[in-house]
Design an enzyme around this catalytic site. Structure first.
Site, PDB file in Angstrom:
ATOM      1  N   ARG A  24       0.829  -1.216   0.000  1.00 11.93           N
ATOM      2  CA  ARG A  24       0.000   0.000   0.000  1.00 11.93           C
ATOM      3  C   ARG A  24       0.861   1.263   0.000  1.00 11.93           C
ATOM      4  NH1 ARG A  24      -3.636  -0.811   5.066  1.00 11.93           N
ATOM      5  NH2 ARG A  24      -1.607  -1.510   5.773  1.00 11.93           N
ATOM      6  N   ASN A  42      -6.025  -2.931   2.034  1.00 13.04           N
ATOM      7  CA  ASN A  42      -5.978  -4.383   2.123  1.00 13.04           C
ATOM      8  C   ASN A  42      -7.402  -4.912   2.198  1.00 13.04           C
ATOM      9  OD1 ASN A  42      -3.189  -4.598   2.170  1.00 13.04           O
ATOM     10  ND2 ASN A  42      -3.053  -4.604   4.386  1.00 13.04           N
TER      11      ASN A  42
END
Length: 99
Positions: A24, A42
């Site tokens: 990320r 996520n």
């Protein structure tokens, strides 16, 4: 506007070893570097998903990055892109990591 300047929005989901490898953080950094906006998070299924918005040419570069590169320790099996559409203005002001 030239073709490369048309704004598009596209949703993505990345499969593989993409959690616990700073995916990320790297996605956010790459998105910002390209001047894109959107988000990344996520999922409970062990994937990473999000949305990209920006000029077609930059979104294409980001899609390629998501499909082939990712973070240094990630291993990408496949990338799904869907809901691609032309937009008149950006829905976001920056690129965020969603918890």
């Amino acid at each position: 506007m030239a073709e490369g300047d048309t704004l598009i929005s596209v949703d993505y989901e990345i499969f593989g070893k993409v959690q616990g490898v700073f995916f990320r953080k790297y996605t956010q950094a790459e998105g910002k570097k390209l001047g894109l906006v959107g988000w990344v998070q996520n999922t409970d299924q062990g994937t990473v998903q999000g949305q990209l918005q920006g000029p077609v040419s930059k979104v294409r570069l980001m899609q390629e990055w998501l499909e082939t590169k990712g973070s240094p320790k990630s291993h990408i099996n496949r990338a799904n892109f869907r809901n691609e559409k032309v937009i008149l203005k950006l829905d976001y002001s920056d690129f965020q990591i969603v918890k």
